[in-house]
Design an enzyme around this catalytic site. Structure first.
Site, PDB file in Angstrom:
ATOM      1  N   LYS A  22      41.289  54.541  50.338  1.00  0.00           N
ATOM      2  CA  LYS A  22      40.295  53.936  49.440  1.00  0.00           C
ATOM      3  C   LYS A  22      39.727  52.666  50.061  1.00  0.00           C
ATOM      4  CE  LYS A  22      41.742  51.203  45.945  1.00  0.00           C
ATOM      5  NZ  LYS A  22      41.097  49.874  45.925  1.00  0.00           N
ATOM      6  N   ASN A  23      40.611  51.794  50.523  1.00  0.00           N
ATOM      7  CA  ASN A  23      40.130  50.495  50.989  1.00  0.00           C
ATOM      8  C   ASN A  23      39.326  50.598  52.279  1.00  0.00           C
ATOM      9  OD1 ASN A  23      41.214  49.307  48.774  1.00  0.00           O
ATOM     10  ND2 ASN A  23      42.983  48.404  49.811  1.00  0.00           N
ATOM     11  N   CYS A 118      36.205  35.937  36.920  1.00  0.00           N
ATOM     12  CA  CYS A 118      36.379  34.557  37.325  1.00  0.00           C
ATOM     13  C   CYS A 118      36.126  34.447  38.824  1.00  0.00           C
ATOM     14  CB  CYS A 118      37.812  34.212  36.957  1.00  0.00           C
ATOM     15  SG  CYS A 118      38.454  32.769  37.666  1.00  0.00           S
ATOM     16  N   ARG A 123      40.417  34.899  42.404  1.00  0.00           N
ATOM     17  CA  ARG A 123      40.096  35.708  43.589  1.00  0.00           C
ATOM     18  C   ARG A 123      38.706  35.348  44.091  1.00  0.00           C
ATOM     19  NH1 ARG A 123      41.669  42.001  43.207  1.00  0.00           N
ATOM     20  NH2 ARG A 123      41.523  41.917  45.461  1.00  0.00           N
ATOM     21  N   ASP A 308      49.990  45.516  48.098  1.00  0.00           N
ATOM     22  CA  ASP A 308      49.620  46.691  47.292  1.00  0.00           C
ATOM     23  C   ASP A 308      50.786  47.664  47.097  1.00  0.00           C
ATOM     24  OD1 ASP A 308      47.097  45.719  46.979  1.00  0.00           O
ATOM     25  OD2 ASP A 308      46.124  47.099  48.367  1.00  0.00           O
ATOM     26  N   ARG A 400      41.198  54.777  39.767  1.00  0.00           N
ATOM     27  CA  ARG A 400      40.478  53.994  40.783  1.00  0.00           C
ATOM     28  C   ARG A 400      41.061  54.240  42.170  1.00  0.00           C
ATOM     29  NH1 ARG A 400      40.464  47.970  39.969  1.00  0.00           N
ATOM     30  NH2 ARG A 400      39.431  48.314  41.953  1.00  0.00           N
TER      31      ARG A 400
HETATM   32  C1  UD1 Z   1      41.943  43.805  50.004  1.00  0.00           C
HETATM   33  C2  UD1 Z   1      42.277  45.121  49.368  1.00  0.00           C
HETATM   34  C3  UD1 Z   1      43.352  44.931  48.302  1.00  0.00           C
HETATM   35  C4  UD1 Z   1      44.565  44.221  48.891  1.00  0.00           C
HETATM   36  C5  UD1 Z   1      44.142  42.951  49.604  1.00  0.00           C
HETATM   37  C6  UD1 Z   1      45.282  42.254  50.318  1.00  0.00           C
HETATM   38  C7  UD1 Z   1      40.159  46.285  49.516  1.00  0.00           C
HETATM   39  C8  UD1 Z   1      39.006  46.883  48.795  1.00  0.00           C
HETATM   40  N1  UD1 Z   1      41.078  45.666  48.763  1.00  0.00           N
HETATM   41  O1  UD1 Z   1      41.400  42.985  48.968  1.00  0.00           O
HETATM   42  O2  UD1 Z   1      43.732  46.226  47.820  1.00  0.00           O
HETATM   43  O3  UD1 Z   1      45.452  43.881  47.842  1.00  0.00           O
HETATM   44  O4  UD1 Z   1      43.122  43.237  50.569  1.00  0.00           O
HETATM   45  O5  UD1 Z   1      45.875  43.119  51.218  1.00  0.00           O
HETATM   46  O6  UD1 Z   1      40.285  46.411  50.716  1.00  0.00           O
HETATM   47  N2  UD1 Z   1      40.839  34.864  49.042  1.00  0.00           N
HETATM   48  C9  UD1 Z   1      40.260  33.637  48.930  1.00  0.00           C
HETATM   49  N3  UD1 Z   1      38.942  33.510  49.274  1.00  0.00           N
HETATM   50  C10 UD1 Z   1      38.200  34.566  49.740  1.00  0.00           C
HETATM   51  C11 UD1 Z   1      38.816  35.822  49.877  1.00  0.00           C
HETATM   52  C12 UD1 Z   1      40.136  35.950  49.507  1.00  0.00           C
HETATM   53  O7  UD1 Z   1      40.879  32.672  48.505  1.00  0.00           O
HETATM   54  O8  UD1 Z   1      37.014  34.383  50.047  1.00  0.00           O
HETATM   55  C13 UD1 Z   1      42.253  35.029  48.649  1.00  0.00           C
HETATM   56  C14 UD1 Z   1      42.387  35.985  47.481  1.00  0.00           C
HETATM   57  O9  UD1 Z   1      42.221  35.316  46.273  1.00  0.00           O
HETATM   58  C15 UD1 Z   1      43.780  36.497  47.656  1.00  0.00           C
HETATM   59  C16 UD1 Z   1      43.950  36.526  49.178  1.00  0.00           C
HETATM   60  O10 UD1 Z   1      42.948  35.658  49.703  1.00  0.00           O
HETATM   61  O11 UD1 Z   1      44.714  35.603  47.103  1.00  0.00           O
HETATM   62  C17 UD1 Z   1      43.845  37.903  49.798  1.00  0.00           C
HETATM   63  O12 UD1 Z   1      42.564  38.408  49.588  1.00  0.00           O
HETATM   64  P1  UD1 Z   1      41.846  39.403  50.582  1.00  0.00           P
HETATM   65  O13 UD1 Z   1      42.665  39.619  51.796  1.00  0.00           O
HETATM   66  O14 UD1 Z   1      40.447  38.934  50.752  1.00  0.00           O
HETATM   67  O15 UD1 Z   1      41.852  40.718  49.734  1.00  0.00           O
HETATM   68  P2  UD1 Z   1      40.635  41.649  49.349  1.00  0.00           P
HETATM   69  O16 UD1 Z   1      39.774  41.891  50.531  1.00  0.00           O
HETATM   70  O17 UD1 Z   1      40.013  41.192  48.086  1.00  0.00           O
END
Ligand code: UD1
Length: 422
Positions: A22-23, A118, A123, A308, A400
């Site tokens: 999915k990701n 939010c 996030r 995850d 999902r």
């Molecule tokens: C992706 C995965 C999700 C997985 C996560 C971590 C997809 C669609 N989703 O989510 O299933 O749980 O990686 O392995 O691929 N953060 C910030 N600022 C940002 C971006 C992220 O502070 O601009 C923080 C987030 O709040 C979170 C952490 O970084 O605490 C990890 O986020 P991130 O690695 O970006 O995860 P996603 O890409 O959202």
């Protein structure tokens, strides 16, 4: 709304095919926006998140055809006529932010709603935005939208990620393929889905080096072409189904499974007393006769233990001998499954980002509620280990990220069914 009803189970046996990730799909699909030639993705998973990304791309003017019963996605972005990703779609799925980098890189502008509820709270997308700014993007946050412009096109830059964010790395990587000059992404995320994206972009003509390491270098090109790309195996679905025989006993083969996608997770599984072995077509999992031992788990970016799989691992450890400490380091507040597991008799003590789980001899079936995608499947796994019936409500979360969860688990002998709520 539907619920899933699970009854405590004996040993499982058989094979479960693992779908495409999915990701990975959710970042490969927006990659179509980088080219006016067709992009064909094979081994696609059939999930509601894929439908949401399809709707988002279509709202921008892309064509998305679903072929071979959803297994193949044929995408084309030659007719993009809208550069605004609307809140109504973006709010459904955080990964929608991944259209920002490609739209901006190819069209010089984009307006994308800040994702879900939010936006600058728990996030945020600040890392995505800082990376694009380092490539010369002008950004303005107003009315809940990111207004992005690069009138003369993006230019190569150096991005030093404060945290190895998966999504921010993907957005920056896609944008950099069409930027003028060289971009260096330092402290980039190393997840297999990023390697998959880089491989696909390379087929489209991108110049990329270093994916899978913390430094990715991209030399921008003028245009990208079309490509056909098979989506990498879903390591989270793989890990989830590896836990089913670990919890219920028996032996199951996960078709398409690969050890290197889940090394830290497999180490922990083995530490808890479960055997994992390579088979001709994937991975085999067998639970020994001695039961499950407690083990401590700390989530971390790849190649660490995936956040995850934390909820699902907790379900296993609820039945282990001894006390395990689970530390969640990626997301705040990702223990929403703990109170639900406690309704089933689990002994869990949550304090901040740490959960202490003391194994109990027997979980008991109970009505429980899914709070998010991974939590919902952890409750199903716990239900397989519990005495009596567990009814998991709000299973739309499950749709999902898990295709055919009921038939996949039934095929190895699990007592599980989907029912319509009265
Ligand atoms: C992706 C995965 C999700 C997985 C996560 C971590 C997809 C669609 N989703 O989510 O299933 O749980 O990686 O392995 O691929 N953060 C910030 N600022 C940002 C971006 C992220 O502070 O601009 C923080 C987030 O709040 C979170 C952490 O970084 O605490 C990890 O986020 P991130 O690695 O970006 O995860 P996603 O890409 O959202």
């Amino acid at each position: 709304m539907d619920s899933i009803v699970v009854r405590g189970n004996g040993p499982l046996s058989g094979q479960i095919p693992i779908a495409g990730a999915k990701n990975a799909a959710l970042t490969l699909m927006p990659a179509t926006l980088l080219s006016d030639e067709p992009l064909t993705l094979t081994n696609a998973p059939r999930l509601s998140d894929i439908k949401t990304m399809t709707m988002l791309l279509q709202s921008l003017g892309a064509e998305v055809q679903t072929l071979q019963d959803g297994r193949v996605l044929a995408l084309s972005s030659h007719g993009i006529d809208n550069l605004k990703a609307d809140y109504d779609i973006v709010r459904k799925m955080r990964a929608s932010i991944l259209v920002l980098g490609p739209l901006l890189a190819r069209h010089g502008q984009a307006i994308v709603s800040l994702p879900g509820g939010c936006a600058i709270g728990a996030r945020p997308v600040d890392l995505h935005l800082t990376a694009l700014e380092a490539m010369g993007a002008e950004l303005d946050l107003r009315d809940g939208y990111v207004h992005a412009a690069a009138p003369k096109g993006l230019r190569g830059g150096t991005v030093n990620f404060e945290f190895a964010s998966v999504g921010a790395t993907e957005n920056a990587l896609m944008a950099a393929t069409l930027a003028k000059g060289t971009t260096v992404l330092n402290n980039a995320a190393r997840e297999p889905e990023i390697v998959d994206l880089a491989q696909c972009l390379r087929k489209m003509g991108a110049q990329i080096d270093g994916e899978g390491t913390s430094t990715i270098t991209i030399d921008g090109v003028d245009r990208l072409s079309g490509a056909t790309h098979p989506i990498v195996t879903d390591r989270i679905e793989l890990g989830t189904y590896m836990l089913a025989p670990a919890i219920c006993g028996g032996e199951v083969e996960l078709l398409g499974g690969k050890r290197e996608l889940l090394t830290s997770f497999i180490e922990k599984l083995e530490e808890s007393g479960v055997s994992v072995f390579d088979t001709e077509n994937g991975l085999g999992v067998r639970r020994g006769n001695d039961g499950i031992r407690a083990t401590d788990v700390t989530t971390a970016p790849f190649p660490g233990f995936p956040t995850d799989l934390q909820a699902q691992m907790m379900a296993l450890l609820c039945t282990a001998e001894g006390t395990s400490v689970l530390e969640e380091k990626i997301f705040e507040n990702r223990f929403m499954h703990a109170p639900e597991l406690m309704r089933m008799g689990a002994r869990i003590d949550v304090s901040g980002g740490t959960a202490k789980v003391t194994g109990v001899e027997q979980l008991r079936g109970a009505p429980v509620m899914a709070t998010d995608l991974r939590a919902s499947v952890s409750l199903i796994l716990a239900g397989l280990a519990a005495e009596g019936e567990t009814r998991v409500a709000r299973v739309y979360h499950l749709d999902r990220g898990y295709e055919h969860v009921v038939s996949k688990l039934r095929s190895v002998g699990a007592h599980i069914e989907r029912v319509q709520d009265a």
